[in-house]
Design a protein around this motif. Structure first.
Motif, PDB file in Angstrom:
ATOM      1  N   GLN A 242     119.092  65.112 -70.971  1.00 59.03           N
ATOM      2  CA  GLN A 242     119.036  64.083 -69.935  1.00 59.03           C
ATOM      3  C   GLN A 242     119.419  62.719 -70.520  1.00 59.03           C
ATOM      4  O   GLN A 242     119.278  62.486 -71.723  1.00 59.03           O
ATOM      5  CB  GLN A 242     117.620  63.993 -69.333  1.00 59.03           C
ATOM      6  N   GLU A 243     119.848  61.824 -69.658  1.00 61.96           N
ATOM      7  CA  GLU A 243     120.263  60.474 -70.077  1.00 61.96           C
ATOM      8  C   GLU A 243     121.256  60.542 -71.245  1.00 61.96           C
ATOM      9  O   GLU A 243     121.155  59.800 -72.208  1.00 61.96           O
ATOM     10  CB  GLU A 243     119.035  59.609 -70.445  1.00 61.96           C
ATOM     11  N   ARG A 244     122.201  61.486 -71.125  1.00 58.65           N
ATOM     12  CA  ARG A 244     123.224  61.692 -72.160  1.00 58.65           C
ATOM     13  C   ARG A 244     122.602  61.909 -73.538  1.00 58.65           C
ATOM     14  O   ARG A 244     123.093  61.397 -74.557  1.00 58.65           O
ATOM     15  CB  ARG A 244     124.193  60.507 -72.214  1.00 58.65           C
ATOM     16  N   GLY A 245     121.483  62.624 -73.549  1.00 60.66           N
ATOM     17  CA  GLY A 245     120.839  62.970 -74.816  1.00 60.66           C
ATOM     18  C   GLY A 245     120.092  61.807 -75.455  1.00 60.66           C
ATOM     19  O   GLY A 245     119.667  61.889 -76.600  1.00 60.66           O
ATOM     20  N   ARG A 246     119.926  60.707 -74.705  1.00 61.99           N
ATOM     21  CA  ARG A 246     119.286  59.551 -75.333  1.00 61.99           C
ATOM     22  C   ARG A 246     117.817  59.387 -74.944  1.00 61.99           C
ATOM     23  O   ARG A 246     117.097  58.586 -75.513  1.00 61.99           O
ATOM     24  CB  ARG A 246     120.067  58.281 -74.997  1.00 61.99           C
ATOM     25  N   ARG A 247     117.406  60.142 -73.927  1.00 64.95           N
ATOM     26  CA  ARG A 247     115.988  60.134 -73.570  1.00 64.95           C
ATOM     27  C   ARG A 247     115.721  61.464 -72.867  1.00 64.95           C
ATOM     28  O   ARG A 247     116.042  61.620 -71.679  1.00 64.95           O
ATOM     29  CB  ARG A 247     115.660  58.963 -72.645  1.00 64.95           C
ATOM     30  N   ALA A 248     115.121  62.395 -73.619  1.00 64.53           N
ATOM     31  CA  ALA A 248     114.901  63.723 -73.076  1.00 64.53           C
ATOM     32  C   ALA A 248     113.744  63.731 -72.079  1.00 64.53           C
ATOM     33  O   ALA A 248     112.932  62.805 -72.045  1.00 64.53           O
ATOM     34  CB  ALA A 248     114.624  64.696 -74.209  1.00 64.53           C
ATOM     35  N   GLY A 249     113.669  64.792 -71.300  1.00 61.88           N
ATOM     36  CA  GLY A 249     112.619  64.924 -70.285  1.00 61.88           C
ATOM     37  C   GLY A 249     113.246  64.872 -68.904  1.00 61.88           C
ATOM     38  O   GLY A 249     114.084  64.008 -68.650  1.00 61.88           O
ATOM     39  N   THR A 250     112.840  65.779 -68.019  1.00 64.94           N
ATOM     40  CA  THR A 250     113.394  65.809 -66.659  1.00 64.94           C
ATOM     41  C   THR A 250     113.279  64.439 -66.011  1.00 64.94           C
ATOM     42  O   THR A 250     112.219  63.799 -66.081  1.00 64.94           O
ATOM     43  CB  THR A 250     112.652  66.872 -65.822  1.00 64.94           C
ATOM     44  N   GLU A 251     114.356  63.996 -65.415  1.00 66.32           N
ATOM     45  CA  GLU A 251     114.378  62.653 -64.826  1.00 66.32           C
ATOM     46  C   GLU A 251     113.300  62.523 -63.750  1.00 66.32           C
ATOM     47  O   GLU A 251     113.122  63.408 -62.930  1.00 66.32           O
ATOM     48  CB  GLU A 251     115.752  62.369 -64.177  1.00 66.32           C
ATOM     49  N   ASN A 252     112.654  61.366 -63.748  1.00 71.82           N
ATOM     50  CA  ASN A 252     111.667  61.033 -62.713  1.00 71.82           C
ATOM     51  C   ASN A 252     112.457  60.532 -61.503  1.00 71.82           C
ATOM     52  O   ASN A 252     112.550  59.334 -61.250  1.00 71.82           O
ATOM     53  CB  ASN A 252     110.727  59.960 -63.267  1.00 71.82           C
ATOM     54  N   ALA A 253     113.039  61.490 -60.778  1.00 73.55           N
ATOM     55  CA  ALA A 253     114.012  61.123 -59.735  1.00 73.55           C
ATOM     56  C   ALA A 253     113.457  60.139 -58.702  1.00 73.55           C
ATOM     57  O   ALA A 253     114.118  59.133 -58.405  1.00 73.55           O
ATOM     58  CB  ALA A 253     114.557  62.384 -59.070  1.00 73.55           C
ATOM     59  N   PRO A 254     112.265  60.374 -58.111  1.00 76.56           N
ATOM     60  CA  PRO A 254     111.804  59.407 -57.101  1.00 76.56           C
ATOM     61  C   PRO A 254     111.697  57.995 -57.671  1.00 76.56           C
ATOM     62  O   PRO A 254     112.103  57.023 -57.021  1.00 76.56           O
ATOM     63  CB  PRO A 254     110.409  59.925 -56.709  1.00 76.56           C
ATOM     64  N   ALA A 255     111.193  57.879 -58.901  1.00 76.02           N
ATOM     65  CA  ALA A 255     110.988  56.551 -59.494  1.00 76.02           C
ATOM     66  C   ALA A 255     112.323  55.900 -59.839  1.00 76.02           C
ATOM     67  O   ALA A 255     112.493  54.687 -59.673  1.00 76.02           O
ATOM     68  CB  ALA A 255     110.105  56.653 -60.734  1.00 76.02           C
ATOM     69  N   ILE A 256     113.283  56.702 -60.311  1.00 72.24           N
ATOM     70  CA  ILE A 256     114.596  56.146 -60.649  1.00 72.24           C
ATOM     71  C   ILE A 256     115.277  55.632 -59.375  1.00 72.24           C
ATOM     72  O   ILE A 256     115.818  54.520 -59.350  1.00 72.24           O
ATOM     73  CB  ILE A 256     115.462  57.196 -61.375  1.00 72.24           C
ATOM     74  N   VAL A 257     115.200  56.422 -58.317  1.00 75.96           N
ATOM     75  CA  VAL A 257     115.770  56.004 -57.038  1.00 75.96           C
ATOM     76  C   VAL A 257     115.081  54.720 -56.565  1.00 75.96           C
ATOM     77  O   VAL A 257     115.719  53.775 -56.091  1.00 75.96           O
ATOM     78  CB  VAL A 257     115.632  57.135 -55.989  1.00 75.96           C
ATOM     79  N   GLY A 258     113.753  54.669 -56.754  1.00 77.53           N
ATOM     80  CA  GLY A 258     112.989  53.484 -56.358  1.00 77.53           C
ATOM     81  C   GLY A 258     113.401  52.262 -57.158  1.00 77.53           C
ATOM     82  O   GLY A 258     113.574  51.166 -56.607  1.00 77.53           O
ATOM     83  N   LEU A 259     113.588  52.441 -58.463  1.00 78.62           N
ATOM     84  CA  LEU A 259     114.003  51.315 -59.308  1.00 78.62           C
ATOM     85  C   LEU A 259     115.390  50.830 -58.887  1.00 78.62           C
ATOM     86  O   LEU A 259     115.647  49.617 -58.842  1.00 78.62           O
ATOM     87  CB  LEU A 259     113.979  51.725 -60.791  1.00 78.62           C
ATOM     88  N   GLY A 260     116.273  51.779 -58.557  1.00 80.56           N
ATOM     89  CA  GLY A 260     117.612  51.393 -58.101  1.00 80.56           C
ATOM     90  C   GLY A 260     117.539  50.526 -56.854  1.00 80.56           C
ATOM     91  O   GLY A 260     118.157  49.455 -56.778  1.00 80.56           O
TER      92      GLY A 260
END
Lengths: 412, 315
Positions: A242-260
């Motif tokens: 995830q994150e092009r190998g720079r931060r592993a762990g399934t993306e916190n999709a709701p929070a990422i969308v919220g931050l966007g």
């Protein structure tokens, strides 16, 4: 003067540097990602693909707010603290070799604990040398000391963009230039600046920048690290790609969308922040200073976040102030020792050499676009009585003459 | 936000005996500079009876500092100097229905102000011997300085000994690394001073190894003896419960707390924790201890339910 909180009165929230309310539009954008769009962005099927597209959009929204050249310069993290830790730990690895050892960090005495506590631990356990650049009474950085501290052993300079307690802004663009002149990587903890100040990273020398979602009306549990294209990054959390190998762990999709979404809104509100919010803050500050004797504005009035006012009420203590304000439904925060459970008052105010009778009574009011003039006027209305009531109790204060008393207790 | 008892809030929002006292016979000024609190206590003393006839306070400090100061004045008015000097900081905290562990120093300040005021009345010099370090064990309110002094005074070299002597790290255990650090540092200093052999000094890497969980069923099955319950009348059951609680109380009282039986309903026992147990972060541990004790005594499992302190007796 308004009466005590009776449940009907609208609370006044002036603690936006601690956290902000999630904007209803942000929440609305997030909700589908808990329910219909629950897929894992890494998956091959349609469930995953929809989420993948939403993450890309969020990255572009944040890119626009930060003014960075590429959307892949953004790495989503679990918090601002994680972004800070990643940046500093990565620099210690990537900047040092046997031929060119770099094991020193240049930072400031007034950073957030996300940076300071990490530096302290690195100092203690890894023998890293930490230069903590001091500030003057207004919280302004000692530029000469900063320049002197940068050297061939410096792995990274990490300087906050704006101080969370006083709102004082450091000239990070200039500091990044100075770092690059010395061949040093530059990171800034911009948790308080992002969303409150216009930022344009593509024209800046800044190499890395940390931010946090919940400081700009986004959700908690999401942050991001900007890593300028070409800057090496060693992940702190390893695992999936995830994150092009720079931060592993399934993306916190709701929070990422919220931050966007929060980033998009922050950009729309930026002019408002610079004008309306600033005007409300100035009105609040002027109103209090005019009505309350013996109070001091902490921080640099020339260069300060538009939403922050830190006022020291001499001879009284911050927790007591906050408890009484809370009775009127007003929320703020304090740099006093007692509010944190530690024994020392805020390290920021101590670094500024604020006398302890003032440091303990320092109260931070931090506004947001959600505050109104009525909020501010209510605070101006109640503060004089709150301060007077506590000063009546204080051995350092003489009610009759409204002045300081010589009081030198035996101190433990 | 701190969890202040209703009484602390009341004494903060409506403090009693505030201000300077005209023609005071004794004045005590104390404070803790780091915590940013300071207290002036003024007392009037009847010279014949040695009774404190009036007391006032002025405090620079947080909510609990102001409440503790006010509570102190309430506690000492009407007492003789000797009686007043018997009041401990725990009495002040108890009077307020307990204080959060981080705030116990506020009650210590009151305790010291009283001593300073009495010394001032008697024309004696008062020396403050109270030291304060960073709070290390929040469960029991133990600070770093106290751990260090205890380690030195008793030549301690293990965490178990420290827990035994000070209670630090004896409960939730999250402070254990902090306590270890103090122990290691203090032992190292003792070795350097030649008062401890190097191979006796605490080394966490050697001393602390992973331990197996105790998986034996043993204690987990108090239901093994249900026969006792069957043949027992309710009265017999209540008598046994009372007896078990009576045996427990001295231990709670040692820590300034207490426990009383409120009601028994089937296999549910309602108790009220009082004194220092109120607001104590350890209250749930205490309750489960009481529960275990009762189950042992009666031979069948019981559920112990705490009734909030200050609540009317269970109806």
């Amino acid at each position: 003067m308004s009466t005590l909180i009776d449940g009907a009165m609208r609370p006044v929230y002036l603690d936006n540097n601690a956290t902000t309310r999630v904007d209803p539009e942000v929440l609305e954008a997030m909700l589908p990602f808990f329910t219909e769009q629950f897929g894992n962005a890494s998956s091959m099927h349609a469930f995953g693909a929809q989420v993948g597209g939403a993450l890309q959009q969020a990255r572009r929204q944040l890119q626009a707010l930060l003014g960075c050249e590429f959307d892949h310069e953004i790495v989503f993290t679990g918090s601002g603290t994680e972004a800070d830790n990643t940046a500093i730990l990565s620099a210690l690895e990537t900047q040092s070799s046997a031929r060119q050892p770099r094991d020193e960090i240049v930072t400031t005495a007034v950073e957030h604990p996300a940076v300071l506590a990490l530096c302290e631990w690195l100092e203690k356990t890894r023998g890293v040398k930490v230069h903590r650049i001091g500030v003057d009474a207004k919280g302004r950085l000692d530029l000469e000391a900063y320049r002197r501290a940068l050297g061939p052993r410096t792995a990274i300079a990490s300087i906050m963009w704006a101080n969370n307690e006083t709102g004082t802004i450091f000239p990070v663009e200039q500091l990044a230039e100075l770092a690059h002149e010395a061949g040093v990587l530059f990171h800034t903890d911009a948790v308080q600046a992002v969303g409150k100040l216009p930022i344009d990273l593509k024209t800046s020398e800044i190499d890395m920048l940390s931010l946090s979602g919940h400081k700009l009306h986004g959700p908690k549990g999401i942050g991001a690290l900007y890593v300028r294209r070409g800057v090496r990054l060693r992940p702190m959390i390893r695992g999936g790609h995830q994150e092009r190998g720079r931060r592993a762990g399934t993306e916190n999709a709701p929070a990422i969308v919220g931050l966007g979404k929060a980033a998009e809104l922050a950009q729309q509100w930026m002019a408002h922040e610079q004008t309306e919010v600033r005007a409300l803050r100035d009105r609040l500050e002027a109103g209090i200073v005019e009505r309350v004797p013996r109070c001091i504005v902490n921080g640099d009035p020339e260069s300060r976040l538009p939403n922050t006012s830190n006022i020291a009420f001499e001879f009284i203590e911050g927790e007591a102030i906050l408890l009484l304000m809370n009775q009127y439904g007003i929320a703020a925060s304090s740099g006093s020792a007692c509010t944190s459970g530690s024994l020392e008052p805020s390290h920021v105010l101590r670094a500024m050499n604020i006398p302890y009778t003032a440091a303990h009574g320092s109260t931070r009011f931090s506004l947001s676009r959600e505050n109104t003039q009525a909020d501010v006027d209510r605070v101006i209305d109640v503060m004089p009585a709150i301060v007077a009531r506590l000063r009546e109790l204080s051995p350092f204060w003489n009610e009759q003459t409204a002045s300081e008393v010589q009081f030198n207790p035996t101190y433990a | 936000m701190w969890e202040y008892s209703e009484k602390v809030k009341d004494y903060f929002f409506n403090p009693k005996n505030v201000g300077a006292l005209e023609g005071a016979d004794g004045v005590g000024d104390v404070g803790a500079i780091a915590c940013g609190d300071a207290l002036r206590l003024s007392i009037k003393v009847d010279p014949d009876t040695q009774i404190i006839t009036d007391a006032r306070f002025q405090t620079f400090g947080c909510g609990s500092a102001i409440a503790s100061s006010s509570a102190l004045t309430e506690l000492i008015i009407g007492k003789t100097l000797d009686e007043a000097l018997k009041i401990t900081n725990q009495d002040i905290a108890d009077f307020l229905g307990g204080l959060p562990p981080e705030k116990m120093h506020c009650s210590v300040m009151g305790y010291e102000a009283l001593r300073a005021a009495v010394a001032n009345y008697k024309g004696e010099a008062w020396v403050d011997d109270h030291e304060e370090g960073a709070l290390i064990c929040k469960c029991f309110g133990i600070d770093e300085g106290y751990v260090e002094r205890t380690v030195r005074a008793n030549g301690l070299t293990t965490i178990e000994q420290i827990t035994h002597y000070t209670k630090a790290a004896g409960s939730c255990g999250t402070c254990i690394e902090g306590v270890e650090e103090v122990l290691q540092k203090t032992n190292a200093a003792m070795v350097a001073e030649g008062v401890l052999a190097a191979d006796e000094a605490f080394d966490p890497v050697i001393a602390i190894r992973p331990v197996r969980r105790n998986k034996s069923p043993g204690k987990a099955a108090p239901a093994a003896a249900p026969a006792a319950a069957a043949g027992m009348t309710t009265l017999q059951k209540i008598r046994l419960i009372e007896q078990a609680i009576a045996e427990l109380r001295p231990f709670l009282q040692q820590d300034g707390g207490d426990c009383e039986l409120v009601d028994v309903d089937g296999n549910t026992v309602y108790v009220k924790l009082t004194g220092a147990c109120v607001n104590c972060q350890m209250a749930s541990v205490t309750i489960s201890g009481v529960q275990e004790r009762l189950a042992d005594k009666l031979g069948f499992p019981l559920r112990v339910v705490p009734v909030p302190a200050g609540a009317p007796a269970y109806a």
